[in-house]
Design a protein around this motif. Structure first.
Motif, short mmCIF file in Angstrom:
data_model
loop_
_atom_site.label_atom_id
_atom_site.label_comp_id
_atom_site.label_asym_id
_atom_site.label_seq_id
_atom_site.Cartn_x
_atom_site.Cartn_y
_atom_site.Cartn_z
N ALA A 109 0.48 -3.07 -10.88
CA ALA A 109 -0.67 -2.15 -10.85
C ALA A 109 -0.21 -0.74 -11.21
N ALA A 110 0.90 -0.32 -10.66
CA ALA A 110 1.43 1.02 -10.97
C ALA A 110 1.81 1.10 -12.44
N TYR A 125 -5.10 0.43 -6.30
CA TYR A 125 -4.63 1.55 -7.11
C TYR A 125 -5.73 2.61 -7.27
N GLN A 126 -6.92 2.17 -7.61
CA GLN A 126 -8.02 3.10 -7.83
C GLN A 126 -8.33 3.89 -6.55
N SER A 130 1.98 -4.79 -6.74
CA SER A 130 1.90 -3.32 -6.65
C SER A 130 2.68 -2.70 -7.80
N HIS A 162 -0.63 1.85 -15.07
CA HIS A 162 -1.09 3.23 -15.10
C HIS A 162 0.07 4.20 -15.39
N VAL A 171 1.88 6.96 -6.63
CA VAL A 171 0.70 7.63 -7.17
C VAL A 171 0.74 9.13 -6.86
N LEU A 213 2.92 2.11 -3.19
CA LEU A 213 2.03 2.45 -4.29
C LEU A 213 1.45 3.86 -4.08
N PHE A 266 -5.27 -5.54 -6.14
CA PHE A 266 -4.24 -4.52 -6.33
C PHE A 266 -4.72 -3.43 -7.28
N GLU A 267 -5.54 -3.79 -8.26
CA GLU A 267 -6.12 -2.77 -9.13
C GLU A 267 -7.11 -1.91 -8.34
N ARG A 326 0.80 -1.23 0.00
CA ARG A 326 0.00 0.00 0.00
C ARG A 326 0.83 1.28 0.00
N GLU A 329 -5.46 6.36 -5.98
CA GLU A 329 -5.50 7.47 -6.94
C GLU A 329 -6.56 8.50 -6.53
#
Length: 158
Positions: free
Chosen positions: A60-61, A139-140, A57, A64, A23, A19, A135-136, A16, A143
């Protein structure tokens, strides 16, 4: 103007918080605010010191357009309470641990991330035992929270 120093904290500093660090840095860069921030991440535990973020992670990063692969896990240090203006725990357990470790006068720097960023008294769930979908979703969530955090920090530095 002196940059606002932000530290994201989770349990192991591999899912967490790294990431979140990536972000926030990416969003700040996109908005031309990178020089107004100093961002780092740490874990309350020492299990992953020196290790890269969890591969999920990193992936996922990467999906994006953010590269967090060079980050390395570290444990929270006593001087972090002096060196950072804002210490954001990913969940209530992290916040309790942080406040318990905070020296006198520093506990006010410690906040639950989503509560501070967007007024939501909600934990960022640890996806460690989950799959790529978690993990997606992480990310959301990060973000959205980091976007709100940038607005709040912009008000703070104006």
């Amino acid at each position: 103007m002196k940059p606002v120093r932000v530290l994201f904290v989770c349990l192991g500093n591999i899912c967490r918080s790294p990431l979140a660090e990536g972000v926030l840095c990416a969003l700040a860069e996109q908005k031309g605010l990178a020089s107004a921030l100093q961002v780092d991440s740490a874990g309350t535990g020492a299990w992953h010191i020196g290790e890269p973020p969890d591969g999920r992670s990193i992936q996922a990063a990467r999906r994006h357009g953010i590269d967090i692969s060079a980050q390395r896990g570290r444990q929270l240090r006593a001087e972090d309470f002096r060196d950072f203006d804002l210490i954001l725990g990913m969940d209530e357990n992290n916040v309790r641990t942080l406040k318990g470790l905070a020296p006198e006068g520093a506990a006010g720097k410690v906040h639950l991330f989503l509560n501070y960023a967007s007024g939501r008294s909600e934990d960022v769930p640890d996806p460690y035992y989950e799959g790529a979908d978690a993990f997606e979703a992480l990310y959301q969530m990060l973000e959205a929270g980091c976007s709100s955090l940038l607005v709040r920090l912009g008000e703070r530095t104006s």
